[in-house]
Write an enzyme that holds these catalytic residues in place. Structure first.
Site, PDB file in Angstrom:
ATOM      1  N   LYS A 206     -11.117 -33.180  10.886  1.00  0.00           N
ATOM      2  CA  LYS A 206     -11.290 -34.526  11.450  1.00  0.00           C
ATOM      3  C   LYS A 206     -12.612 -35.120  10.959  1.00  0.00           C
ATOM      4  O   LYS A 206     -12.671 -36.243  10.496  1.00  0.00           O
ATOM      5  CB  LYS A 206     -11.262 -34.430  12.979  1.00  0.00           C
ATOM      6  CG  LYS A 206     -11.483 -35.751  13.659  1.00  0.00           C
ATOM      7  CD  LYS A 206     -11.487 -35.588  15.176  1.00  0.00           C
ATOM      8  CE  LYS A 206     -11.969 -36.871  15.836  1.00  0.00           C
ATOM      9  NZ  LYS A 206     -12.122 -36.725  17.283  1.00  0.00           N
ATOM     10  N   GLU A 212     -17.185 -24.297   7.513  1.00  0.00           N
ATOM     11  CA  GLU A 212     -16.180 -23.309   7.117  1.00  0.00           C
ATOM     12  C   GLU A 212     -15.081 -23.949   6.255  1.00  0.00           C
ATOM     13  O   GLU A 212     -14.676 -23.419   5.216  1.00  0.00           O
ATOM     14  CB  GLU A 212     -15.512 -22.691   8.360  1.00  0.00           C
ATOM     15  CG  GLU A 212     -16.428 -21.849   9.226  1.00  0.00           C
ATOM     16  CD  GLU A 212     -17.057 -22.629  10.367  1.00  0.00           C
ATOM     17  OE1 GLU A 212     -17.376 -23.823  10.180  1.00  0.00           O
ATOM     18  OE2 GLU A 212     -17.254 -22.035  11.442  1.00  0.00           O
ATOM     19  N   GLY A 267     -10.133 -32.906  18.706  1.00  0.00           N
ATOM     20  CA  GLY A 267      -9.719 -31.797  17.840  1.00  0.00           C
ATOM     21  C   GLY A 267      -8.677 -30.901  18.482  1.00  0.00           C
ATOM     22  O   GLY A 267      -7.625 -30.613  17.897  1.00  0.00           O
ATOM     23  N   ARG A 268      -8.931 -30.469  19.715  1.00  0.00           N
ATOM     24  CA  ARG A 268      -8.004 -29.530  20.365  1.00  0.00           C
ATOM     25  C   ARG A 268      -6.736 -30.216  20.870  1.00  0.00           C
ATOM     26  O   ARG A 268      -5.878 -29.563  21.460  1.00  0.00           O
ATOM     27  CB  ARG A 268      -8.724 -28.781  21.480  1.00  0.00           C
ATOM     28  CG  ARG A 268      -9.378 -29.661  22.521  1.00  0.00           C
ATOM     29  CD  ARG A 268     -10.395 -28.866  23.320  1.00  0.00           C
ATOM     30  NE  ARG A 268     -11.211 -29.683  24.213  1.00  0.00           N
ATOM     31  CZ  ARG A 268     -12.286 -30.345  23.833  1.00  0.00           C
ATOM     32  NH1 ARG A 268     -12.664 -30.343  22.580  1.00  0.00           N
ATOM     33  NH2 ARG A 268     -13.004 -31.024  24.721  1.00  0.00           N
ATOM     34  N   GLU A 353     -12.646 -25.137  26.147  1.00  0.00           N
ATOM     35  CA  GLU A 353     -13.484 -26.139  25.482  1.00  0.00           C
ATOM     36  C   GLU A 353     -13.479 -27.443  26.293  1.00  0.00           C
ATOM     37  O   GLU A 353     -14.449 -28.198  26.261  1.00  0.00           O
ATOM     38  CB  GLU A 353     -12.993 -26.382  24.041  1.00  0.00           C
ATOM     39  CG  GLU A 353     -14.059 -27.027  23.168  1.00  0.00           C
ATOM     40  CD  GLU A 353     -13.638 -27.194  21.707  1.00  0.00           C
ATOM     41  OE1 GLU A 353     -12.687 -26.527  21.267  1.00  0.00           O
ATOM     42  OE2 GLU A 353     -14.266 -28.012  21.031  1.00  0.00           O
ATOM     43  N   HIS A 384       0.891  -2.055  29.092  1.00  0.00           N
ATOM     44  CA  HIS A 384       0.455  -0.702  28.748  1.00  0.00           C
ATOM     45  C   HIS A 384      -1.056  -0.648  28.549  1.00  0.00           C
ATOM     46  O   HIS A 384      -1.569   0.313  27.996  1.00  0.00           O
ATOM     47  CB  HIS A 384       1.189  -0.218  27.496  1.00  0.00           C
ATOM     48  CG  HIS A 384       2.670  -0.190  27.710  1.00  0.00           C
ATOM     49  ND1 HIS A 384       3.340   0.937  28.123  1.00  0.00           N
ATOM     50  CD2 HIS A 384       3.595  -1.174  27.657  1.00  0.00           C
ATOM     51  CE1 HIS A 384       4.620   0.647  28.275  1.00  0.00           C
ATOM     52  NE2 HIS A 384       4.801  -0.626  27.997  1.00  0.00           N
ATOM     53  N   LYS A 512     -22.223 -25.719  15.253  1.00  0.00           N
ATOM     54  CA  LYS A 512     -22.095 -26.225  13.878  1.00  0.00           C
ATOM     55  C   LYS A 512     -23.476 -26.514  13.292  1.00  0.00           C
ATOM     56  O   LYS A 512     -23.765 -26.188  12.136  1.00  0.00           O
ATOM     57  CB  LYS A 512     -21.256 -27.509  13.862  1.00  0.00           C
ATOM     58  CG  LYS A 512     -19.801 -27.288  14.228  1.00  0.00           C
ATOM     59  CD  LYS A 512     -18.984 -28.561  14.002  1.00  0.00           C
ATOM     60  CE  LYS A 512     -17.541 -28.343  14.383  1.00  0.00           C
ATOM     61  NZ  LYS A 512     -16.648 -29.416  13.978  1.00  0.00           N
TER      62      LYS A 512
END
Ligand code: G6Q
Length: 549
Positions: A206, A212, A267-268, A353, A384, A512
């Site tokens: 965005k 990254e 973003g999310r 977030e 388990h 960031k």
């Protein structure tokens, strides 16, 4: 506005919490044969049984009162209406517009955003078709067979997890590989497995400034050029999704290869935008659209249904009940469906977030708990391992179990076993196992009285552990869209109740900035004295280990 803890409904809930503290759900079920039927709701292909919760009618009524008093209805309309409810970034929050098939305009600052949204959908549709048909060719004339989708956080989790969840709907023309982390192992492994002549890189960011994603794209570009591609061939092999068109073109992406998104898409919350392009490429545009349609159905339900039958509201207030009145620290997500195994990680970002905040919209530090830790993984595997702590640990851990009633191409026995484990766990968590039951079980084990008493003590399961069970017919794109939108709105309702801004993320932004600053230190572009002593040592150690010998 009255603070949360000063609402009359808050005081009422405090009183109710101490009143029912020692009541056991087991007894409530025994006393009221209609409990299960009363405490269920269904919409958009999702059935929610919330009867295995430590609530009665009075508690639910007070929780709905609290949600009303905190202005959930008003805030909901403000969100759908394009008001700048993300106050710290002065932005509207309109992921709902991305899946708005009502034909109604959605206004932001006096402008209808729908024409742009629909035009972008058309662009996704046309591009997907041209890739799948082989019309879009690489520079040597070969059709695209491999997609490398680069992006991180909100520009990664949604596309990756939705694509995985809808695996039975995969379009076999292409294979999509997702790369998020800057850890070079991943991009190198992926690039080593594909042929550059048949590969399309979809870079999703965005902001177009995330370290990254930029680095992974640079690496992919260098790889492409190193394999024989030329600068002028990049346009056939690299496309980008971004709201920062200027930065994307400066980076070298051809303008016609940029899929737009907008400031008002968080973003999310962005999988519904062009960030979902890899989903469309992996599954076909119709399935991507199905996802959007399911979410749109849930938007309508969330907007119109009374609180008493409103799935996101019900789940939200139950979460508030445990977080604020039972001191629950976490909430566990337990999908009993292998393809849905990524959902806990998806909701983890969405919820943590959004509601991992400590000040109210007014900037005052809250004196109540806000968002819980979200965790979980696919059933039955967790049974388990970590279910032990849910059954017999000391904290209340509310759980969401989910299960498709039908699964494609599967042996009935496997699915019946999966379902029996899912339902069995919800039952065990609710009922528990009493000391007397455990003691009786040990009658033929040849133990003396003391040993039998001691062992029964360890085996006793308190029960009274809350869970929701969410069932759906099968996981279609529409159902998945509705499921994800249900959690989005759940998080929204909780954010309103807790009075926080669910749409900013200053902690993530800080990460960031620091990542870039420390990189300057590591690369010797910044004085290491500007860092604290511990960080200076770490940087020095890293530099020494990587110094040319
Ligand atoms: C989402 C977050 C975060 C963001 C990534 C990627 O709400 O803020 O996960 O999506 O940091 O950001 P870009 O898309 O700008 O690269």
């Amino acid at each position: 506005m009255t603070d949360l803890t000063h609402q009359p409904a808050w005081a009422k809930l405090q009183a109710l919490a101490s009143e029912i503290k020692d009541a056991h759900m087991r007894d409530w079920f025994a006393a009221d044969p209609s409990r299960a039927e009363k405490m269920q709701a269904e919409a958009c292909g999702l059935f929610v049984d919330y009867s295995k919760n430590r609530v009665n009618d009075e508690v639910m009524a007070a929780l709905f009162d609290l949600a009303k008093a905190q202005g959930v209805e008003h805030h909901r309309e403000a969100m759908f209406g394009g008001k700048a409810i993300n106050t710290t970034e002065n932005r509207a929050v309109l992921h709902t517009a991305l899946r708005n098939f009502s034909g109604e305009p959605v206004m932001v600052d006096g402008e209808d955003v729908m024409p742009e949204v629909l035009a972008t959908l058309e662009k996704i549709k046309a591009f997907t078709a041209s890739v799948h048909s082989g019309e879009h060719k690489g520079y040597t004339g070969k059709a695209v067979k491999q997609i490398v989708a680069i992006g991180i956080g909100g520009s990664f989790l949604g596309p990756k997890i939705m694509t995985e969840a809808l695996k039975p709907h995969t379009h076999h023309a292409v294979k999509v590989h997702f790369v998020a982390n800057v850890d070079g192992c991943h991009i190198h492994d992926v690039l080593a497995s594909v042929d550059h002549e048949e590969t399309l890189v979809v870079m999703s960011s965005k902001s177009f400034s995330t370290q990254e994603t930029l680095q992974n794209t640079l690496t992919a570009k260098a790889w492409f050029l190193g394999q024989g591609g030329k600068q002028e061939d990049i346009a056939k092999h690299f496309v980008a999704v971004s709201s920062n068109v200027k930065a994307a073109t400066e980076f070298g992406i051809a303008e016609e290869n940029i899929f737009p998104m907008w400031d008002w898409v968080g973003g999310r919350y962005s999988l519904w935008s062009a960030i979902g392009l890899p989903i469309s490429l992996a599954l076909g545009f119709d399935n991507f659209k199905g996802l959007l349609e399911g979410a749109h159905d849930m938007d309508k339900h969330f907007r119109d249904a009374p609180f008493e039958s409103n799935l996101p509201v019900i789940l939200a207030v139950l979460g508030v009940w445990y977080r604020n009145f039972f001191d629950a620290q976490s909430h566990v997500m337990l999908p009993y469906y292998h393809y849905l195994r990524g959902l806990p990680a998806y909701v983890q970002q969405l919820d943590m977030e959004s509601n991992g905040k400590q000040v109210t919209q007014n900037g005052d530090v809250v004196d109540w708990q806000t968002g819980p830790i979200i965790w979980g993984s696919e059933g039955t595997n967790g049974q388990h391992s970590f279910h032990q702590l849910i059954h017999q640990g000391t904290s209340v851990i509310p759980a969401d179990f989910m299960l498709p009633l039908n699964v494609p191409n599967q042996n009935d026995t496997h699915h019946a076993m999966l379902a029996s484990n899912c339902f069995g766990q919800t039952q065990a968590l609710m009922q528990g196992k009493t000391f007397d039951e455990c003691y009786a079980d040990l009658s033929d084990k040849g133990l003396d009285e003391d040993a039998r008493n001691a062992l029964a003590q360890h085996k006793t399961m308190p029960g009274n552990k809350p869970s929701n069970t969410i069932l759906f017919d099968s996981l279609t794109p529409q159902t998945l869209g509705a499921l994800v939108a249900m959690y989005e709105h759940k998080v929204f309702v909780q954010g309103v109740i807790w009075q926080v801004n669910s749409f900013d993320q200053w902690g993530v932004e800080l990460g960031k900035v620091l990542g870039n600053q420390v990189l300057d230190g590591i690369q010797g572009k910044a004085e290491s004295e500007s860092f604290d002593a511990s960080t200076q040592h770490l940087i020095r150690r890293f530099r020494n280990a990587n110094a040319p010998s």
